[in-house]
Design an enzyme around this catalytic site. Structure first.
Site, PDB file in Angstrom:
ATOM      1  N   CYS A 185       0.866  -1.179   0.000  1.00 19.81           N
ATOM      2  CA  CYS A 185       0.000   0.000   0.000  1.00 19.81           C
ATOM      3  C   CYS A 185       0.899   1.225   0.000  1.00 19.81           C
ATOM      4  CB  CYS A 185      -0.873  -0.023   1.246  1.00 19.81           C
ATOM      5  SG  CYS A 185      -1.947   1.427   1.377  1.00 19.81           S
ATOM      6  N   HIS A 223      -9.016  -4.132  -1.701  1.00 19.31           N
ATOM      7  CA  HIS A 223      -8.072  -3.314  -0.934  1.00 19.31           C
ATOM      8  C   HIS A 223      -8.528  -1.848  -0.930  1.00 19.31           C
ATOM      9  CE1 HIS A 223      -3.710  -2.253   0.148  1.00 19.31           C
ATOM     10  NE2 HIS A 223      -4.211  -1.076  -0.202  1.00 19.31           N
ATOM     11  N   GLU A 224      -8.941  -1.354  -2.104  1.00 20.25           N
ATOM     12  CA  GLU A 224      -9.348   0.053  -2.205  1.00 20.25           C
ATOM     13  C   GLU A 224     -10.712   0.296  -1.547  1.00 20.25           C
ATOM     14  OE1 GLU A 224      -7.083   2.146  -2.987  1.00 20.25           O
ATOM     15  OE2 GLU A 224      -5.718   0.612  -3.761  1.00 20.25           O
ATOM     16  N   HIS A 237     -10.129   0.867   1.923  1.00 18.16           N
ATOM     17  CA  HIS A 237      -9.671   2.242   2.187  1.00 18.16           C
ATOM     18  C   HIS A 237     -10.861   3.185   2.363  1.00 18.16           C
ATOM     19  CE1 HIS A 237      -5.344   2.480   1.986  1.00 18.16           C
ATOM     20  NE2 HIS A 237      -5.259   1.882   0.801  1.00 18.16           N
TER      21      HIS A 237
END
Ligand code: NI
Length: 183
Positions: A111, A154-155, A158
Site C-alpha cells: 500500500c 483493498h481500495e 480504504h
C-alpha cells in the site's frame, strides 16, 4: 511526463482510518482533475524510467482518502501489456456478489500509505461483482478477478477506513493460509 502534485498520506494519519463519504454528481472540475492526477501518478509509478526519475514506489491502486479527500473514489491502473495501461475509475462502489473461493498475495499486499515491511497475508475473494459510477455519474457493473479483484477489495477497504495491515493478526499472520489459493 510531468508528475502530478500528489502527497500520499502515511498510515499514521487519522484520515486513513475514517470512512469516506458518498459522492454526489456531477463531479466538480476539481474532483475530475484529482482523478486524472491519481491515474497519471499510478501510471508513472509503473513505468521504470519515471519511477526512478521521481523516486516513486510502484502502485496499482489509490483511493481519494490517501491524498486527503474523503470521498468514495478510487482508481486502479493495470498494466495489460508492456507500458500499456487499463484504467478503472470507481466511484461509490458496492459489492454485489463474490466468489466462495479466497485468494491471497503470496509476497504480501502493499500500500502506498504503508511504508514498512508487513509480514502476513490478507484473505480476499477471488472474484467479485461491483456496482459503481463513472466520472459522468453513469452506473455500471464490473466483474473482476484475481489481482484486480484484490486491488478492488483493498481500495474499497480504504473507503471504509481499513488498511490491509488491520486485517492481519500479528499473533498469527498466516492464519488460514491452507484454505486459500496463493496468487
Ligand atoms: Ni492501499
Amino acid at each position: 511526463m510531468k508528475l502530478p502534485k500528489i502527497v500520499i498520506l502515511d498510515e499514521k494519519d487519522k484520515r486513513l482510518h475514517e470512512r469516506s463519504k458518498e459522492v454526489t454528481f456531477p463531479l466538480s472540475n476539481e474532483d475530475k482533475k484529482m482523478i486524472q492526477d491519481m491515474i497519471l501518478y499510478l501510471t508513472m509509478s509503473q513505468i521504470e524510467s519515471e519511477r526512478e526519475k521521481y523516486d516513486l514506489r510502484a502502485g496499482m491502486g489509490l483511493s481519494a482518502c490517501q491524498i486527503g479527500v474523503m470521498k468514495r473514489i478510487f482508481v486502479i491502473v493495470e498494466e495489460v501489456e508492456e507500458e500499456k495501461f487499463k484504467n478503472y475509475i470507481v466511484i461509490n462502489p458496492k459489492i454485489l456478489s463474490y466468489s466462495e473461493e479466497e485468494i491471497f498475495v503470496g509476497e504480501g499486499e502493499g500500500c502506498l500509505s504503508v511504508n514498512r515491511e508487513v509480514l502476513g497475508i490478507v484473505p480476499r475473494k477471488a472474484r467479485i461483482t461491483v456496482e459503481a459510477y463513472d466520472m459522468d455519474g453513469k452506473k455500471y457493473q464490473i466483474r473482476v478477478r484475481e489481482d484486480i479483484s484484490i486491488a478492488f477489495q483493498h481500495e474499497i477497504d480504504h473507503l471504509n477506513g481499513i488498511l490491509f495491515v488491520d486485517k492481519i493478526d500479528p499473533k498469527n499472520p498466516f492464519k488460514n493460509q491452507e484454505k486459500m489459493r496463493e496468487i
